[in-house]
Design a protein around this motif. Structure first.
Motif, PDB file in Angstrom:
ATOM      1  N   GLY A 101      26.501  11.649  40.605  1.00  0.00           N
ATOM      2  CA  GLY A 101      27.610  12.531  40.958  1.00  0.00           C
ATOM      3  C   GLY A 101      27.321  14.005  40.814  1.00  0.00           C
ATOM      4  O   GLY A 101      28.195  14.845  41.053  1.00  0.00           O
ATOM      5  N   PRO A 133      25.866  16.411  42.580  1.00  0.00           N
ATOM      6  CA  PRO A 133      26.196  17.394  43.620  1.00  0.00           C
ATOM      7  C   PRO A 133      27.677  17.763  43.647  1.00  0.00           C
ATOM      8  O   PRO A 133      28.023  18.934  43.821  1.00  0.00           O
ATOM      9  N   ALA A 134      28.531  16.757  43.472  1.00  0.00           N
ATOM     10  CA  ALA A 134      29.968  17.036  43.492  1.00  0.00           C
ATOM     11  C   ALA A 134      30.375  17.830  42.263  1.00  0.00           C
ATOM     12  O   ALA A 134      31.159  18.780  42.349  1.00  0.00           O
ATOM     13  N   LEU A 135      29.839  17.461  41.108  1.00  0.00           N
ATOM     14  CA  LEU A 135      30.163  18.166  39.865  1.00  0.00           C
ATOM     15  C   LEU A 135      29.804  19.634  39.990  1.00  0.00           C
ATOM     16  O   LEU A 135      30.612  20.518  39.711  1.00  0.00           O
ATOM     17  N   ASN A 136      28.600  19.909  40.446  1.00  0.00           N
ATOM     18  CA  ASN A 136      28.145  21.289  40.541  1.00  0.00           C
ATOM     19  C   ASN A 136      28.960  22.106  41.518  1.00  0.00           C
ATOM     20  O   ASN A 136      29.017  23.320  41.416  1.00  0.00           O
ATOM     21  N   SER A 137      29.574  21.438  42.483  1.00  0.00           N
ATOM     22  CA  SER A 137      30.367  22.178  43.455  1.00  0.00           C
ATOM     23  C   SER A 137      31.813  22.325  43.031  1.00  0.00           C
ATOM     24  O   SER A 137      32.607  22.914  43.767  1.00  0.00           O
ATOM     25  N   GLY A 138      32.151  21.759  41.896  1.00  0.00           N
ATOM     26  CA  GLY A 138      33.541  21.872  41.442  1.00  0.00           C
ATOM     27  C   GLY A 138      34.451  20.819  42.046  1.00  0.00           C
ATOM     28  O   GLY A 138      35.664  20.912  41.940  1.00  0.00           O
ATOM     29  N   CYS A 139      33.870  19.815  42.715  1.00  0.00           N
ATOM     30  CA  CYS A 139      34.712  18.747  43.274  1.00  0.00           C
ATOM     31  C   CYS A 139      34.843  17.656  42.225  1.00  0.00           C
ATOM     32  O   CYS A 139      34.249  16.568  42.332  1.00  0.00           O
ATOM     33  N   MET A 140      35.630  17.989  41.196  1.00  0.00           N
ATOM     34  CA  MET A 140      35.676  17.126  40.013  1.00  0.00           C
ATOM     35  C   MET A 140      36.200  15.736  40.306  1.00  0.00           C
ATOM     36  O   MET A 140      35.752  14.768  39.689  1.00  0.00           O
ATOM     37  N   HIS A 141      37.146  15.623  41.213  1.00  0.00           N
ATOM     38  CA  HIS A 141      37.709  14.302  41.475  1.00  0.00           C
ATOM     39  C   HIS A 141      36.691  13.408  42.159  1.00  0.00           C
ATOM     40  O   HIS A 141      36.592  12.218  41.877  1.00  0.00           O
ATOM     41  N   ASP A 142      35.874  13.998  43.061  1.00  0.00           N
ATOM     42  CA  ASP A 142      34.812  13.227  43.704  1.00  0.00           C
ATOM     43  C   ASP A 142      33.765  12.828  42.674  1.00  0.00           C
ATOM     44  O   ASP A 142      33.268  11.698  42.678  1.00  0.00           O
ATOM     45  N   THR A 183      23.259  22.212  45.566  1.00  0.00           N
ATOM     46  CA  THR A 183      23.802  22.903  46.729  1.00  0.00           C
ATOM     47  C   THR A 183      23.526  24.408  46.673  1.00  0.00           C
ATOM     48  O   THR A 183      23.570  25.086  47.702  1.00  0.00           O
TER      49      THR A 183
END
Lengths: 214, 471, 259
Positions: C43, C45-54, C178
């Motif tokens: 997970g 890539p999502a964490l680093n982008s701030g897409c915490m729910h993803d 990213t």
């Protein structure tokens, strides 16, 4: 508007803190912050740190040896005028007499521009800190703040018994009755602002001499 | 004033690209920051238990912030007990008005100023100069910035973006010193010029590294000694402090001092640690007759209330700047903020708003060098991730990215879809028979502008496993 | 001892040989390896982008896939650090899942970390040789999991390997997931600096132990026409251990049999 009232300012802060007042207590134990133990060779440590901070060190046996050490420093720098602070330190009167006898003009400590004109400033350290080699100068009725600043050469008389091991010891002895000014001096004035190249003697003294007595 | 600037300032990516293209800039910044970085690593072990002392400092700060209302009241009472005056400003305008008012009341003509990043936040010098007062920056780096009409690029060493030659030409032009690249001669010229200002200024302004509540003390540290001049000679002294600079007592101050210079420039202690508790006392030989402390909020209470409270622990040592690979690459000006570097990526949008500074929290590879360096253990990477999440929740994340991750998540929740995705990628690899992609479609074009992309392995590991499993 | 292998999406896709080497090295050291086939990604890539729910959804799945109590070993330090540093705090409102996340974090290891801190094999039993002039890139996420010089000390065990530390070896290579695409100019400048330092030290081998870093640096080396080899320490170990076994087998040929 000249700002807000203290009440309003603090009320805003209180509301911002809200109920998040965890960390209710100051940490109980500051022991981990101590670097120099009182049991160690603190005078030797002090001497090592003084030199590491780019100050010069002169060790003399007792108050009677202070004038000779200071005269040698004066000769080293071609000093012709000086300001000597008036707080009590061992050998102070004999020192003044010796300096005058050597032809040094002792400027009036109270003359506003005296520190700007003197070649040398002498103060005694209220305390000295072994951990960092710092000398503590407290200004007041006997000591000019800039008497150790505007002069190109600063001499600090440090009686050996005034050395404390650690910054924590210095801090523990300070309380609500702070003087209007106290300074920790840890070396000559310096800067590396120009392409990180070290230059000593910017606005303050270029040379700091510590005369360790006893 | 910030809106007018935003209209003319290019966006972050453009600024960064220009900084990267500027010959010698990254080299100068890297050289300076590396030296301070190595200095910190060399010095910190002297503390015996550097990690524990940093945890202690973090805890002291957290406690103080959690009870800041109480400590502000205690501090104000003690400053007044010493004969000082305390003023409270919630906005920059209020702070400027207070200080301007003090200057006007005393008909001040010349101010000598020690370094204060907080004063840069509120554009104090510009406002005082607009009132017709001469304001002289006395820290050598800030002095250079001032006479060059430049801005500082680092919170501790303001002109690491300038070469000696540039400074030499500047001094020649403004001070009339004959061109020389000898830093001793240049510094001596500045010393002569500023010494006269120190002698004749009628007001001094300084910042505040730490304010000690229980003793009513303002502590400032300098290597040059300009801070002592600014606060000793003039009749009126004003200390400007962000409210988060508070510590409860002297032992707390000692802990901070042990960490500050070592973390900052690799020194054991800054040369002058100056403690001021009110104006001169009756009988004192010198010192100011009036001592004012101006306490500034400007968004700090909002940060206190938020999930970013931890950022208020910052003691402005600059260790994170010195460790940051992005800062080394682009220098301080590209951030377009008083506070560049890792901590700046957090507090700049928090203090000045997300709209103008959306890029800052995103422009980090989250390498963690800053967290490792921080003397008060601010978990900057974690907070940056939280801020990116915050941006997304406030609708400030580009829809393309939100969609991309929606699709990504859908794929990652099924190993079959994931495998399908890999298969699709391998189809694209047919266009790169040599094994490397030199060009890629948007958004991956940003990758291939700077480096090649290998093709995927012929067989992914999950297919190789069948053979490995049985061998 | 049994472990579960967490291959990571980048290693699975781009550098599967690295994972194969991890498996072989572990087996030689007496460790059995399981590969939970349903795994996909941690997970990051999502964490680093701030897409915490993803991120949370994908992390929750990983916790399910790696059910059990065996240690989890991964060849990629960054993925390990996500599990150790971020999984425990991703489910604060779900105590059951939170407990499982904490448990998983407590048994997840980076490859060399597992070898040197958990398994601690007797390396003197192996005749490890590898011919190279090698330098090493310290991947950023190793900071968060307490790994400092374990990889360098491992490298120094190989006879014939000359280790040369490059300048700024612990400075980020500019991958950042990213970040490399979103702030390509800055990332590009950072990786070019890394390539310059690799060239400067005169190595013919770069040891790089993270999929993202390798993708980034190898890509930049290739663009720059630099033929420095890039290898994961698992690959070096695999080759050296295989060669050591071969030599041992050859010298153990019984009397009377022609070699």
């Amino acid at each position: 508007m000249s700002g807000v009232s203290q009440e309003e300012f603090i009320r805003t802060v209180r509301e911002a803190i809200g109920t998040r007042r965890d960390v209710a207590e100051r940490p109980a134990d500051y022991g981990v912050a101590r670097v120099v133990s009182p049991d160690g060779p603190i005078v030797e440590k002090f001497c090592e740190m003084v030199l590491d901070a780019r100050m010069q060190l002169h060790r003399v046996g007792g108050p009677a040896d202070v004038p000779a050490a200071v005269l040698a420093i004066m000769k080293q720098h071609g000093v012709r005028s000086a300001i000597v602070s008036e707080e009590a330190f061992p050998g102070r009167e004999a020192l003044r007499a010796a300096m005058e006898a050597a032809g040094c003009e002792l400027l009036d400590l109270r003359a506003p521009d005296a520190p700007f004109e003197a070649d040398l400033g002498i103060t005694a350290a209220r305390l000295a800190i072994a951990e960092t080699g710092s000398i503590v100068v407290r200004s007041g009725p006997d000591v000019r703040r800039i008497g150790s600043l505007a002069v190109p050469v600063h001499v600090s008389i440090v009686p050996r018994e005034r050395i404390v091991p650690d910054l924590m010891d210095w801090a523990a002895a300070l309380g609500p009755d702070m003087p209007s000014n106290e300074v920790l001096i840890t070396g000559p004035s310096k800067t590396s602002d120009i392409e990180m190249k070290l230059v000593v003697g910017v606005h303050g003294p270029r040379h700091v001499h510590v005369v360790l007595v006893g | 004033m910030s809106d007018a600037r935003a209209a003319t300032v290019p966006d972050f990516r453009t600024r960064a690209a220009r900084a990267i293209a500027e010959p010698g800039l990254s080299q100068a910044v890297t050289s300076a920051t590396l030296r301070q970085y190595e200095g910190r690593k060399r010095m910190l072990p002297e503390l015996g238990h550097p990690l524990e002392i940093r945890d202690l400092a973090a805890r002291i700060k957290d406690h103080t912030l959690a009870h800041l209302d109480r400590y502000l009241a205690i501090f104000a009472e003690n400053v007044r007990r010493h004969g000082g005056q305390v003023h409270f400003a919630q906005t920059p305008d209020q702070a400027v008005e207070i200080i301007g008012g003090i200057a006007r009341r005393h008909q001040v003509r010349r101010i000598v100023k020690a370094k204060s990043m907080t004063s840069e936040e509120i554009h104090l010098t510009e406002h005082l100069e607009a009132d017709g007062i001469e304001v002289v920056e006395t820290d050598l780096g800030e002095f250079i910035v001032q006479i060059d009409h430049d801005r500082p690029s680092h919170i501790v060493t303001p002109v690491i973006h300038k070469t000696t030659g540039q400074i030499a030409r500047l001094f020649e032009r403004v001070l009339g010193t004959p061109y020389t690249e000898d830093p001793e001669v240049l510094t001596a010229a500045a010393r002569r010029h500023l010494r006269e200002k120190f002698r004749t200024a009628d007001m001094g302004i300084c910042g505040c590294n730490f304010a000690v509540a229980e003793t009513g003390t303002v502590c400032i540290v300098t290597n040059e000694g300009n801070g002592r001049y600014c606060t000793s000679r003039p009749k009126v002294v004003v200390a400007l402090m962000g409210m988060e600079k508070m510590v409860p007592s002297m032992p707390d101050l000692a802990v901070m001092l042990k960490l500050l210079a070592k973390s900052s420039t690799g020194q054991r202690l800054t040369v002058y640690t100056n403690l001021m508790s009110g104006p001169r006392r009756p009988g004192d030989l010198d010192g100011p007759e009036e001592f004012h402390v101006v306490i500034l909020d400007r968004g700090r209470s909002r940060i206190l209330a938020s999930e970013f409270r931890e950022t208020l622990r910052c003691i402005r040592c600059g260790a994170c700047l010195n460790a940051c690979p992005v800062y080394r690459t682009i220098g301080g000006h590209a951030y377009n903020s008083v506070y560049p570097g890792p901590i700046g990526k957090l507090i700049t949008p928090l203090l000045a708003g997300y709209d103008e500074y959306k890029d800052l929290p995103n422009a980090s590879s989250l390498c963690g060098a800053c967290f490792e360096a921080c003397p008060v253990r601010i978990d900057i990477p974690m907070l940056l991730i939280r801020m990116r999440d915050d941006l997304r929740r406030q609708g400030k994340m580009h829809w393309f990215q939100r969609l991309a991750f929606r699709i990504w998540r859908w794929m990652m929740l099924s190993h079959r879809l994931y495998a399908l995705g890999g298969g699709a990628g391998r189809l694209w690899d047919w266009v790169a028979p040599g094994g490397w992609h030199r060009r890629a479609p948007f958004p991956f074009s940003a990758w291939t502008r700077h480096r090649d992309l290998p093709v995927m392995a012929r067989r992914p590991f999950r297919k190789m496993w069948k053979d490995l499993e049985n061998s | 001892m049994r472990v579960q292998l967490f291959v990571t999406c980048l290693t699975d896709t781009y550098f599967p040989d690295v994972a194969a080497c991890v498996v072989r090295v572990l087996r030689r050291l007496g460790v059995e390896v399981d590969f939970p086939k349903r795994q996909t990604c941690c997970g990051q890539p999502a964490l680093n982008s701030g897409c915490m729910h993803d991120f949370r959804a994908v992390a929750a799945r990983m916790i399910d896939v790696f059910e059990g109590s065996d240690p989890v070993v991964t060849p990629s330090g960054s993925c390990c650090s996500i599990v150790r540093e971020y999984f425990p705090h991703a489910f604060d409102d779900d105590p059951v899942r939170r407990a499982r996340a904490v448990a998983l974090a407590g048994r997840t290891y980076e490859f060399i970390e597992f070898l040197e801190k958990k398994l601690r094999p007797d390396w003197s039993a192996w005749d490890l040789r590898f011919d190279a002039v090698a330098t090493y890139h310290y991947s950023c996420h190793l900071r968060g999991i307490g790994i400092t010089d374990e990889h360098v000390r491992m490298l120094q065990r190989f006879r014939g390997l000359e280790y040369r530390p490059m300048e700024k070896m612990d400075q980020c290579c500019g991958f950042g997931g990213t970040f490399a695409v979103k702030y390509g100019d800055i990332s590009g400048a950072m990786v070019r600096d890394k390539v310059a330092n690799i060239r400067k030290i005169g190595a013919n081998l770069l040891v790089c132990n993270d999929g993202g870093c390798t993708l980034n640096i190898a890509g930049a080396l290739h663009r720059d026409g630099c033929d420095v080899r890039v290898m994961h320490i698992a690959q070096i170990l695999d080759q050296a251990m295989a060669a050591s076994e071969k030599r041992r087998a050859a010298s153990a040929v019984p009397q009377g049999v022609q070699p």
